[in-house]
Design an enzyme around this catalytic site. Structure first.
Site, PDB file in Angstrom:
ATOM      1  N   GLU A 134       0.812  -1.229   0.000  1.00  0.00           N
ATOM      2  CA  GLU A 134       0.000   0.000   0.000  1.00  0.00           C
ATOM      3  C   GLU A 134       0.845   1.279   0.000  1.00  0.00           C
ATOM      4  OE1 GLU A 134      -3.297   0.992  -0.207  1.00  0.00           O
ATOM      5  OE2 GLU A 134      -3.603  -1.039  -0.959  1.00  0.00           O
ATOM      6  N   HIS A 180       3.687   1.758  -1.688  1.00  0.00           N
ATOM      7  CA  HIS A 180       3.964   1.998  -3.111  1.00  0.00           C
ATOM      8  C   HIS A 180       2.701   2.491  -3.827  1.00  0.00           C
ATOM      9  CE1 HIS A 180       6.976  -1.371  -2.278  1.00  0.00           C
ATOM     10  NE2 HIS A 180       7.748  -0.401  -2.700  1.00  0.00           N
ATOM     11  N   LYS A 215       9.068   7.697   3.648  1.00  0.00           N
ATOM     12  CA  LYS A 215       9.618   6.544   4.372  1.00  0.00           C
ATOM     13  C   LYS A 215      11.146   6.514   4.270  1.00  0.00           C
ATOM     14  CE  LYS A 215       9.986   2.195   5.843  1.00  0.00           C
ATOM     15  NZ  LYS A 215      10.639   1.391   4.851  1.00  0.00           N
TER      16      LYS A 215
HETATM   17  P1  AMP Z   1      11.277   0.543  -2.607  1.00  0.00           P
HETATM   18  O1  AMP Z   1      10.518  -0.411  -3.461  1.00  0.00           O
HETATM   19  O2  AMP Z   1      11.492   0.072  -1.222  1.00  0.00           O
HETATM   20  O3  AMP Z   1      12.534   1.045  -3.277  1.00  0.00           O
HETATM   21  O4  AMP Z   1      10.354   1.823  -2.460  1.00  0.00           O
HETATM   22  C1  AMP Z   1       9.886   2.516  -3.585  1.00  0.00           C
HETATM   23  C2  AMP Z   1       9.281   3.823  -3.153  1.00  0.00           C
HETATM   24  O5  AMP Z   1       8.187   3.561  -2.279  1.00  0.00           O
HETATM   25  C3  AMP Z   1      10.264   4.707  -2.370  1.00  0.00           C
HETATM   26  O6  AMP Z   1      10.119   6.051  -2.789  1.00  0.00           O
HETATM   27  C4  AMP Z   1       9.828   4.503  -0.951  1.00  0.00           C
HETATM   28  O7  AMP Z   1      10.119   5.607  -0.120  1.00  0.00           O
HETATM   29  C5  AMP Z   1       8.330   4.333  -1.108  1.00  0.00           C
HETATM   30  N1  AMP Z   1       7.776   3.644   0.054  1.00  0.00           N
HETATM   31  C6  AMP Z   1       8.173   2.456   0.597  1.00  0.00           C
HETATM   32  N2  AMP Z   1       7.471   2.170   1.706  1.00  0.00           N
HETATM   33  C7  AMP Z   1       6.609   3.211   1.881  1.00  0.00           C
HETATM   34  C8  AMP Z   1       5.626   3.503   2.857  1.00  0.00           C
HETATM   35  N3  AMP Z   1       5.379   2.699   3.889  1.00  0.00           N
HETATM   36  N4  AMP Z   1       4.925   4.655   2.725  1.00  0.00           N
HETATM   37  C9  AMP Z   1       5.174   5.498   1.678  1.00  0.00           C
HETATM   38  N5  AMP Z   1       6.082   5.263   0.725  1.00  0.00           N
HETATM   39  C10 AMP Z   1       6.796   4.147   0.822  1.00  0.00           C
END
Ligand code: AMP
Length: 281
Positions: free
Chosen positions: A35, A37, A149
Site C-alpha cells: 500500500e 507503493h 519513508k
Molecule cells: P522501494 O521499493 O522500497 O525502493 O520503495 C519505492 C518507493 O516507495 C520509495 O520512494 C519509498 O520511499 C516508497 N515507500 C516504501 N514504503 C513506503 C511507505 N510505507 N509509505 C510510503 N512510501 C513508501
C-alpha cells in the site's frame, strides 16, 4: 497497461506520450509492492497524465552481505496490482539491460550520501543516485514520486536534481503505516510473528520523541537518549542509528529550532528496518 523491458522501448513510449503534450509521472520501486507503493502510484495518477512505474531491484545499492539475492520478487503480482490502479506503463528492465559489465560511471552526491543509512550502508546512496539518474534518462519523466519513508533518499535525490539541473519535479508522499504504526516495507515479509511484534519498537521510539517534543523538550540529546531507552532489553533487536537531523542536509541538529527529521534504523533479527517522523516547532 504496457509492460516495457528495454530502455529503447521505454524511450519510444515516453516520446509518444510527450508528443501529445502530456505530463509523465514516474514512481521508481523495487517491486514487492504494498500500500505504501500504491499511495505513490495514486498520487502519480492524480498529478500526471501518464503514470509509469519502474520495477527494478538495483544490485548496486546493496552491500555484499545484504539481501539482494533474497529480496522478494513477483512481477506478475506487481503488474496485476498496478493494472488495478490504472497505471499506463510498467518499466521492468533486467539487470543486464540497465548495467553492462563495463559500467564505470557513477553519480555520487558527496557528503550527504554518507549520513544516516549512507553511514551504515557504505556505497548505498551511490547505487541509488546512479540508478535513479539512469531511470530518469530511460523514462524521461516530468515528475517523480518518492516516499517520505526513505527520508535520507529523498534528501539525496533532491540534492542530485538540484546540483545536476535535472528537468524533473520531485514529489514526496507521506509514510503509509499498518494500523499499529509499523511503516509498510517490502522487508516486513522477512519478519517472523515474534519479530513483527518487536518491530513496533521503531514506531514506539519515534512516538516517545514526538510526545516529549510536544511537552516542550527541544534538546536533541535528551530526546535521543529517551528514544534509545525503548531499545534497551529488547532481545533480537539491535539499534543501528537514532538521529535528529536537518531534513535537507541530514546534518545533526542539536537543538530543535526548525523543521527536524527524526530518523531511526534497527535490525529486527536479520531484517534492517527504517522509519522516521518530522518535528515542527
Ligand atoms: P522501494 O521499493 O522500497 O525502493 O520503495 C519505492 C518507493 O516507495 C520509495 O520512494 C519509498 O520511499 C516508497 N515507500 C516504501 N514504503 C513506503 C511507505 N510505507 N509509505 C510510503 N512510501 C513508501
Amino acid at each position: 497497461m504496457k509492460l516495457v523491458q528495454t530502455i529503447a522501448e521505454m524511450r519510444t513510449q515516453s516520446q509518444a506520450g510527450r508528443s501529445h503534450g502530456s505530463r509523465l509521472g514516474l514512481v521508481p520501486t523495487m517491486g514487492a509492492l504494498h500500500e505504501g507503493h500504491l499511495s505513490l502510484v495514486r498520487a502519480a495518477r492524480q498529478r500526471s497524465d501518464t503514470a509509469a512505474v519502474s520495477i527494478f531491484v538495483n544490485p548496486t545499492q546493496f552491500g555484499p552481505s545484504e539481501d539482494f539475492a533474497k529480496y522478494p520478487r513477483d512481477l506478475e503480482r506487481d503488474c496485476a496490482l498496478l493494472e488495478g490502479e490504472g497505471v499506463d506503463i510498467v518499466f521492468a528492465p533486467s539487470v543486464h539491460e540497465m548495467y553492462t559489465s563495463q559500467n564505470t560511471t557513477w553519480v555520487v552526491v558527496e557528503g550527504i550520501s554518507d549520513r544516516l543509512c549512507g553511514q551504515s550502508r557504505p556505497g548505498h546512496f551511490r547505487g541509488v543516485t546512479t540508478v535513479v539518474a539512469k531511470l530518469f534518462n530511460a523514462v524521461r519523466p516530468d515528475v517523480v514520486f518518492f516516499g517520505q519513508k526513505d527520508a535520507a533518499q529523498v534528501a539525496v535525490i533532491k540534492r542530485m536534481v538540484r546540483d545536476l539541473n535535472l528537468p524533473v519535479e520531485i514529489e514526496v508522499c507521506a509514510i503509509v503505516r499498518e494500523p499499529d504504526g509499523l511503516a509498510l516495507s517490502s522487508r516486513n515479509s522477512y519478519l517472523s510473528a515474534e519479530e513483527r511484534k518487536s518491530a513496533l519498537v521503531l514506531y514506539r521510539s519515534l512516538m516517545r520523541v514526538h510526545e516529549e517534543f510536544a511537552r516542550g523538550e527541544r534538546d536533541s540529546a535528551k530526546l535521543i537518549a529517551s528514544a534509545k531507552q525503548e531499545f534497551e532489553q529488547k532481545p533480537g533487536v539491535r539499534l543501528d542509528y537514532f538521529e535528529i537531523v536537518d531534513p535537507d542536509t541530514l546534518e545533526a541538529m542539536p537543538t530543535i529550532t526548525r523543521l527536524a527529521l527524526v530518523a531511526v534504523a534497527a535490525f529486527v533479527g536479520k531484517t534492517r528496518l527504517i522509519d522516521n517522523i518530522i518535528l515542527e516547532p
